[in-house]
Design a protein around this motif. Structure first.
Motif, PDB file in Angstrom:
ATOM      1  N   VAL A 269      13.030 -38.359 -48.751  1.00  0.00           N
ATOM      2  CA  VAL A 269      14.006 -37.433 -49.330  1.00  0.00           C
ATOM      3  C   VAL A 269      15.329 -38.193 -49.479  1.00  0.00           C
ATOM      4  O   VAL A 269      16.172 -38.173 -48.587  1.00  0.00           O
ATOM      5  N   SER A 270      15.462 -38.861 -50.590  1.00  0.00           N
ATOM      6  CA  SER A 270      16.676 -39.639 -50.858  1.00  0.00           C
ATOM      7  C   SER A 270      17.834 -38.703 -51.190  1.00  0.00           C
ATOM      8  O   SER A 270      17.638 -37.504 -51.428  1.00  0.00           O
ATOM      9  N   ASP A 271      19.037 -39.265 -51.225  1.00  0.00           N
ATOM     10  CA  ASP A 271      20.197 -38.472 -51.629  1.00  0.00           C
ATOM     11  C   ASP A 271      20.008 -37.928 -53.042  1.00  0.00           C
ATOM     12  O   ASP A 271      20.362 -36.788 -53.330  1.00  0.00           O
ATOM     13  N   ALA A 272      19.416 -38.739 -53.922  1.00  0.00           N
ATOM     14  CA  ALA A 272      19.174 -38.300 -55.304  1.00  0.00           C
ATOM     15  C   ALA A 272      18.164 -37.154 -55.338  1.00  0.00           C
ATOM     16  O   ALA A 272      18.333 -36.196 -56.093  1.00  0.00           O
ATOM     17  N   ALA A 273      17.126 -37.240 -54.521  1.00  0.00           N
ATOM     18  CA  ALA A 273      16.123 -36.167 -54.471  1.00  0.00           C
ATOM     19  C   ALA A 273      16.744 -34.885 -53.936  1.00  0.00           C
ATOM     20  O   ALA A 273      16.495 -33.799 -54.461  1.00  0.00           O
ATOM     21  N   ALA A 274      17.580 -35.001 -52.893  1.00  0.00           N
ATOM     22  CA  ALA A 274      18.245 -33.818 -52.340  1.00  0.00           C
ATOM     23  C   ALA A 274      19.161 -33.188 -53.381  1.00  0.00           C
ATOM     24  O   ALA A 274      19.178 -31.962 -53.539  1.00  0.00           O
ATOM     25  N   ALA A 275      19.902 -34.012 -54.109  1.00  0.00           N
ATOM     26  CA  ALA A 275      20.792 -33.493 -55.156  1.00  0.00           C
ATOM     27  C   ALA A 275      19.989 -32.785 -56.245  1.00  0.00           C
ATOM     28  O   ALA A 275      20.399 -31.734 -56.753  1.00  0.00           O
ATOM     29  N   ALA A 276      18.833 -33.332 -56.609  1.00  0.00           N
ATOM     30  CA  ALA A 276      17.988 -32.708 -57.626  1.00  0.00           C
ATOM     31  C   ALA A 276      17.448 -31.367 -57.146  1.00  0.00           C
ATOM     32  O   ALA A 276      17.377 -30.404 -57.913  1.00  0.00           O
ATOM     33  N   ILE A 277      17.085 -31.283 -55.879  1.00  0.00           N
ATOM     34  CA  ILE A 277      16.598 -30.014 -55.323  1.00  0.00           C
ATOM     35  C   ILE A 277      17.698 -28.966 -55.370  1.00  0.00           C
ATOM     36  O   ILE A 277      17.457 -27.808 -55.733  1.00  0.00           O
ATOM     37  N   ILE A 278      18.897 -29.357 -55.021  1.00  0.00           N
ATOM     38  CA  ILE A 278      20.022 -28.418 -55.075  1.00  0.00           C
ATOM     39  C   ILE A 278      20.243 -27.955 -56.510  1.00  0.00           C
ATOM     40  O   ILE A 278      20.382 -26.752 -56.772  1.00  0.00           O
ATOM     41  N   GLU A 279      20.244 -28.880 -57.440  1.00  0.00           N
ATOM     42  CA  GLU A 279      20.525 -28.553 -58.845  1.00  0.00           C
ATOM     43  C   GLU A 279      19.379 -27.789 -59.518  1.00  0.00           C
ATOM     44  O   GLU A 279      19.616 -26.887 -60.307  1.00  0.00           O
ATOM     45  N   GLU A 280      18.141 -28.154 -59.201  1.00  0.00           N
ATOM     46  CA  GLU A 280      16.991 -27.597 -59.914  1.00  0.00           C
ATOM     47  C   GLU A 280      16.352 -26.387 -59.237  1.00  0.00           C
ATOM     48  O   GLU A 280      15.819 -25.512 -59.922  1.00  0.00           O
ATOM     49  N   GLN A 281      16.360 -26.346 -57.913  1.00  0.00           N
ATOM     50  CA  GLN A 281      15.720 -25.239 -57.215  1.00  0.00           C
ATOM     51  C   GLN A 281      16.730 -24.220 -56.685  1.00  0.00           C
ATOM     52  O   GLN A 281      16.553 -23.022 -56.867  1.00  0.00           O
ATOM     53  N   LEU A 282      17.752 -24.695 -56.016  1.00  0.00           N
ATOM     54  CA  LEU A 282      18.679 -23.765 -55.365  1.00  0.00           C
ATOM     55  C   LEU A 282      19.686 -23.146 -56.324  1.00  0.00           C
ATOM     56  O   LEU A 282      19.811 -21.917 -56.381  1.00  0.00           O
ATOM     57  N   ALA A 283      20.414 -23.962 -57.055  1.00  0.00           N
ATOM     58  CA  ALA A 283      21.514 -23.449 -57.883  1.00  0.00           C
ATOM     59  C   ALA A 283      21.072 -22.377 -58.889  1.00  0.00           C
ATOM     60  O   ALA A 283      21.725 -21.330 -58.979  1.00  0.00           O
ATOM     61  N   PRO A 284      19.992 -22.585 -59.646  1.00  0.00           N
ATOM     62  CA  PRO A 284      19.612 -21.550 -60.615  1.00  0.00           C
ATOM     63  C   PRO A 284      19.299 -20.193 -59.955  1.00  0.00           C
ATOM     64  O   PRO A 284      19.717 -19.153 -60.456  1.00  0.00           O
ATOM     65  N   SER A 285      18.595 -20.218 -58.842  1.00  0.00           N
ATOM     66  CA  SER A 285      18.280 -18.963 -58.142  1.00  0.00           C
ATOM     67  C   SER A 285      19.522 -18.345 -57.528  1.00  0.00           C
ATOM     68  O   SER A 285      19.705 -17.126 -57.558  1.00  0.00           O
ATOM     69  N   PHE A 286      20.381 -19.160 -56.967  1.00  0.00           N
ATOM     70  CA  PHE A 286      21.604 -18.646 -56.342  1.00  0.00           C
ATOM     71  C   PHE A 286      22.504 -17.987 -57.385  1.00  0.00           C
ATOM     72  O   PHE A 286      23.132 -16.979 -57.106  1.00  0.00           O
ATOM     73  N   ARG A 287      22.569 -18.560 -58.592  1.00  0.00           N
ATOM     74  CA  ARG A 287      23.384 -17.953 -59.653  1.00  0.00           C
ATOM     75  C   ARG A 287      22.906 -16.540 -59.968  1.00  0.00           C
ATOM     76  O   ARG A 287      23.693 -15.686 -60.370  1.00  0.00           O
ATOM     77  N   GLN A 288      21.612 -16.298 -59.817  1.00  0.00           N
ATOM     78  CA  GLN A 288      21.020 -14.982 -60.078  1.00  0.00           C
ATOM     79  C   GLN A 288      20.979 -14.115 -58.813  1.00  0.00           C
ATOM     80  O   GLN A 288      20.377 -13.041 -58.821  1.00  0.00           O
ATOM     81  N   LYS A 289      21.590 -14.606 -57.739  1.00  0.00           N
ATOM     82  CA  LYS A 289      21.616 -13.905 -56.444  1.00  0.00           C
ATOM     83  C   LYS A 289      20.219 -13.745 -55.839  1.00  0.00           C
ATOM     84  O   LYS A 289      19.966 -12.843 -55.059  1.00  0.00           O
ATOM     85  N   LYS A 290      19.312 -14.645 -56.200  1.00  0.00           N
ATOM     86  CA  LYS A 290      17.950 -14.650 -55.662  1.00  0.00           C
ATOM     87  C   LYS A 290      17.854 -15.772 -54.628  1.00  0.00           C
ATOM     88  O   LYS A 290      17.213 -16.799 -54.842  1.00  0.00           O
ATOM     89  N   PHE A 291      18.526 -15.550 -53.502  1.00  0.00           N
ATOM     90  CA  PHE A 291      18.671 -16.587 -52.495  1.00  0.00           C
ATOM     91  C   PHE A 291      17.337 -16.987 -51.862  1.00  0.00           C
ATOM     92  O   PHE A 291      17.069 -18.171 -51.677  1.00  0.00           O
TER      93      PHE A 291
END
Length: 148
Positions: A109-131
């Motif tokens: 789990v590199s820094d780049a992989a962690a950043a991608a997970i935040i951007e691709e998995q977490l952020a889109p759902s969080f914007r929709q309040k689907k935590f």
């Protein structure tokens, strides 16, 4: 910032009592239980010892990267021999998310992989309040990365 004190150098967040800590109240009790069961299965597999830490905001004057790093080290997340700790930190009002991994997982789990997970998995759902959806998707991706 209600409930937080200014942190002195070397301070860390309060140790969570459970593997999923949601002091912001964005997850239902059932969602907390489901995520916790997933993290318990991950721990039982020996792949990682993981936590999810959700708070309303960062403590005043805290630097995200320093605070999360100090906290997971102080809490002793992960097996001492394999250094397989994994933590997802979410500070809602600040719109800050950080994934910390122990040295034993850094190769997977590199820094780049962690950043991608935040951007691709977490952020889109969080914007929709689907935590819970975002945290489940992030957990899926992290588990896929650390599986041999």
């Amino acid at each position: 910032m209600a409930g937080w004190r200014v942190l002195a150098d070397g301070a860390q967040l309060p140790r969570p009592e459970r593997m999923v800590s949601d002091s912001a109240g964005v997850l239902s009790p059932g969602e907390v239980d489901q995520l916790e069961a997933r993290l318990q299965r991950l721990r039982a597999s020996g792949l990682a010892e993981a936590i999810i830490y959700i708070a309303p905001s960062l403590p005043q004057e805290a630097v995200l990267e320093e605070l999360t790093f100090r906290s997971v080290n102080a809490w002793g997340i992960g097996d001492a021999k394999t250094n397989n700790g994994l933590a997802i930190f979410v500070f809602l009002e600040d719109r800050k998310v950080r994934i910390e991994v122990g040295l034993g997982l850094e190769g997977r789990v590199s820094d780049a992989a962690a950043a991608a997970i935040i951007e691709e998995q977490l952020a889109p759902s969080f914007r929709q309040k689907k935590f819970a959806d975002g945290l489940n998707a992030a957990t899926d991706r992290l588990e896929a990365l650390i599986r041999p």
